[in-house]
Design a protein around this motif. Sequence first.
Motif, PDB file in Angstrom:
ATOM      1  N   HIS A 185      -4.077   0.987  75.062  1.00 29.24           N
ATOM      2  CA  HIS A 185      -3.383   0.613  76.078  1.00 29.24           C
ATOM      3  C   HIS A 185      -3.560   1.694  77.133  1.00 29.24           C
ATOM      4  O   HIS A 185      -3.884   1.176  78.402  1.00 29.24           O
ATOM      5  CB  HIS A 185      -1.999   0.814  75.733  1.00 29.24           C
TER       6      HIS A 185
ATOM      7  N   SER B 211      -4.152  -5.734  75.056  1.00 32.35           N
ATOM      8  CA  SER B 211      -4.172  -4.360  74.929  1.00 32.35           C
ATOM      9  C   SER B 211      -2.526  -3.739  75.693  1.00 32.35           C
ATOM     10  O   SER B 211      -2.672  -2.337  76.025  1.00 32.35           O
ATOM     11  CB  SER B 211      -5.135  -3.639  75.505  1.00 32.35           C
ATOM     12  N   GLY B 212      -1.589  -4.707  75.421  1.00 27.76           N
ATOM     13  CA  GLY B 212      -0.197  -4.289  76.089  1.00 27.76           C
ATOM     14  C   GLY B 212      -0.136  -4.173  77.491  1.00 27.76           C
ATOM     15  O   GLY B 212       0.953  -3.752  77.953  1.00 27.76           O
TER      16      GLY B 212
ATOM     17  N   THR C  61       1.060  -6.161  80.492  1.00 24.82           N
ATOM     18  CA  THR C  61       1.855  -7.518  80.248  1.00 24.82           C
ATOM     19  C   THR C  61       1.515  -8.357  81.413  1.00 24.82           C
ATOM     20  O   THR C  61       2.048  -9.576  81.374  1.00 24.82           O
ATOM     21  CB  THR C  61       3.391  -7.183  80.211  1.00 24.82           C
TER      22      THR C  61
ATOM     23  N   HIS D  76      -0.107  -8.378  73.111  1.00 24.33           N
ATOM     24  CA  HIS D  76      -0.341  -7.679  71.851  1.00 24.33           C
ATOM     25  C   HIS D  76      -0.443  -6.375  72.203  1.00 24.33           C
ATOM     26  O   HIS D  76      -0.924  -5.935  73.287  1.00 24.33           O
ATOM     27  CB  HIS D  76      -1.548  -8.582  71.022  1.00 24.33           C
ATOM     28  N   CYS D  77      -0.669  -5.404  71.140  1.00 26.95           N
ATOM     29  CA  CYS D  77      -0.944  -4.079  71.442  1.00 26.95           C
ATOM     30  C   CYS D  77      -2.262  -3.585  70.650  1.00 26.95           C
ATOM     31  O   CYS D  77      -2.565  -2.220  70.983  1.00 26.95           O
ATOM     32  CB  CYS D  77       0.406  -3.274  70.992  1.00 26.95           C
ATOM     33  N   ASN D  78      -2.650  -4.291  70.090  1.00 28.75           N
ATOM     34  CA  ASN D  78      -3.969  -3.476  69.143  1.00 28.75           C
ATOM     35  C   ASN D  78      -5.004  -3.342  69.937  1.00 28.75           C
ATOM     36  O   ASN D  78      -5.818  -2.619  69.581  1.00 28.75           O
ATOM     37  CB  ASN D  78      -4.082  -4.488  67.778  1.00 28.75           C
TER      38      ASN D  78
END
Lengths: 517, 186
Positions: A362, A378-379, A381, A403-405
């Motif tokens: 992120h 990667s978060g 938004t 998503h955050c991964n």
Amino acid sequence: MMQIGDFSFKLEAMAAPLPIWRATCSAADWSAVAQSVAINGGRLLSLWGSDRRDGEAGGFVISVAYANTEGLLWLDLLLDKDVTVYPDISGIFPCANRMQRTIGDLLGVFAESAEDKRPWLNHGTWPATYFPLRQEATGLEQFSDCAAEDYPFVRVEGDGVHEIAVGPVHAGIIEPGHFRFSVVGERVLRLEERLGYKHKGIDKLFERTNALDGARLAGRVSGDSTVAFSWAYCMALESIGNTQLPPRAAAFRALLLERERVANHLGDLGALANDVAFAFGLTHFMRLKEDCLRLNQRLFGHRLLMDCIIPGGVTVNLENEGVFDLMTQCKEISGEVKKLRAVYEDHSGLQDRFISTGRVSHELAVTLGLNGFSGRASGVTSDLRADFAMAPYADLGVRRAVHCNGDVAARATVRFDELLESLRLIPKIVSELPGGDIFVQPVFDGARKQGAGWIEGWRGEVFVALDSDGEKIHRCHCHDPSWQNWPVLEHAVIGNIVPDFPLINKSFNLSYAGPDR
Amino acid sequence: MLKMLIQMARQGIGTEPKPEIDADSFPAEHRLHQEILNVLGRALTIREVDAGSCNGCELEIHATNNLYYNLEGLGIKFVASPRHADMLLVTGPVSRNMAMALQRTYEATPDPKLVVAVGDCTINGGIFGESYASCGGVDKVIPVDHFIPGCPPPPIEILKGILTAVRQVSGKKKDASGQKQEGFSG
């Protein structure tokens, strides 16, 4: 109102469906404003230069577009007569590096004290003293004795380090670009990209194009995003003419944009599987994509939806039968995609290759300005369709996929989510199509003005800055989201193995034509 | 695995009949493969070169590989190196930055080589024309055997164009040798 630290600008709101302001800034404030935008969570959307020595400005102008959750700020730096340098901001926004080098190549105005002074678009095929965007150039000059030259890549040295040079002609059916890998064994130590191979002089060509015909050219900046670019261009021109877009035309534009998103995600989700030797995925997704393109041809007259958006409206319309066909197809594709998604999720070989590959944290995504679905994986938004209440998206309630991964698996997940969301939006758009006209003739008062267009394309944020009187185009700058995302790819592959590069690359699927222009 | 098998069984075979080019000159379906064999002695291998397109043509060339058109079923295959190719499929007006790469790709392709140019840009630069950055057409840089117009041409037109080019060359070859070859007529 946009908050940029302590700076007081005379902000001029532009006539646009999204919140866009314009202001001018002095060279003394240029870097400090950039710093302030960065600290306050804003991002650099685009950076470009113009020759306005003939206009009120009386010199070269460097422009920057900053964006945050409140809107977009278009900031002009008016350089004094004969001044050809401006302060470097690539230390604050790393993505400015290539944009600044491009301004140098095309306009001959340079970022002072920038470390990287290598040319970007000029591969040696035109003289270093020729600047196509200057008024004295016609763009039609030809330099047959100039040939492409070598590029000083950054060398990585050490025991066992070797280089792999790939491109510009690649192994698949892909656009041209050069990748220089420095590797130890199978691991990538460093990747350096060299792009610009597709530079066709589109910026200068706009100056030889009538403003109303410009939409056609904008629609060919990057063919896979033709709807996004032609909409952004038309939004900019309509902003200059203060043209009120009929609601039915706005609904059609959103319909076309979502169709474009569906087609591209379908193709890439198939190609991602193919890159991990799972040809089943490619076969099935390419079939769905072909179904989608064939319906485009039948209903809208073009498989890729080129030239469907024109200044003042759209060229397409729908009867009840077409509405029914679209709704039926969305339902069918949606059902198929859900089944295929389950196959992907069950397939351990595929998941093994996807998970943790090509990871973008992120923090890195924010620093480098990663945008579009890759950013959301990667978060980051931001999604213009959900951030700003622009017709018709305001009534659709777009659900953003985040998503955050930040790995290949996350980008695939976000693509699945956005694909299914578009397949939900399309029936909603066509079932609630407003009545009325699909086109209104844009009228211009003959005054030279600036207009901007800003669209969330399937890949990311497309931005168009236009300087025109409604007939002659003085300057048109088309920004592709790949400008920000290409440098992120250089980071995403570090530590991965070389055979995973095609997979990581495809998970972003960046445009070469768009940033090369 | 079960889900995959179910999906495959449900889908069945989607491949469509081959396109008809020019009704009287198109060889009977079963002779097509033979024609390719006669001209090239084996299957047709293609190296695609994007010389500055907007990438629209690449999307449509990709589509020729989907199951509806079943290119590989015709014995036509895209390969990774020009050294393995019988035909170059070129797109774009040829940007000046790509001219050298295109020239070198052409030189790396073994004789006899066919060049098919895909899209309006390849004919005269199309919308991009000729400028400081655009050569304005593929034949300004390398010889072209056949142009496929369109912006972009749909997959079926690309397929027809490839087959037409193969046929043209087979005709030329015949004229040069002055004798009729066995195996196909026309």
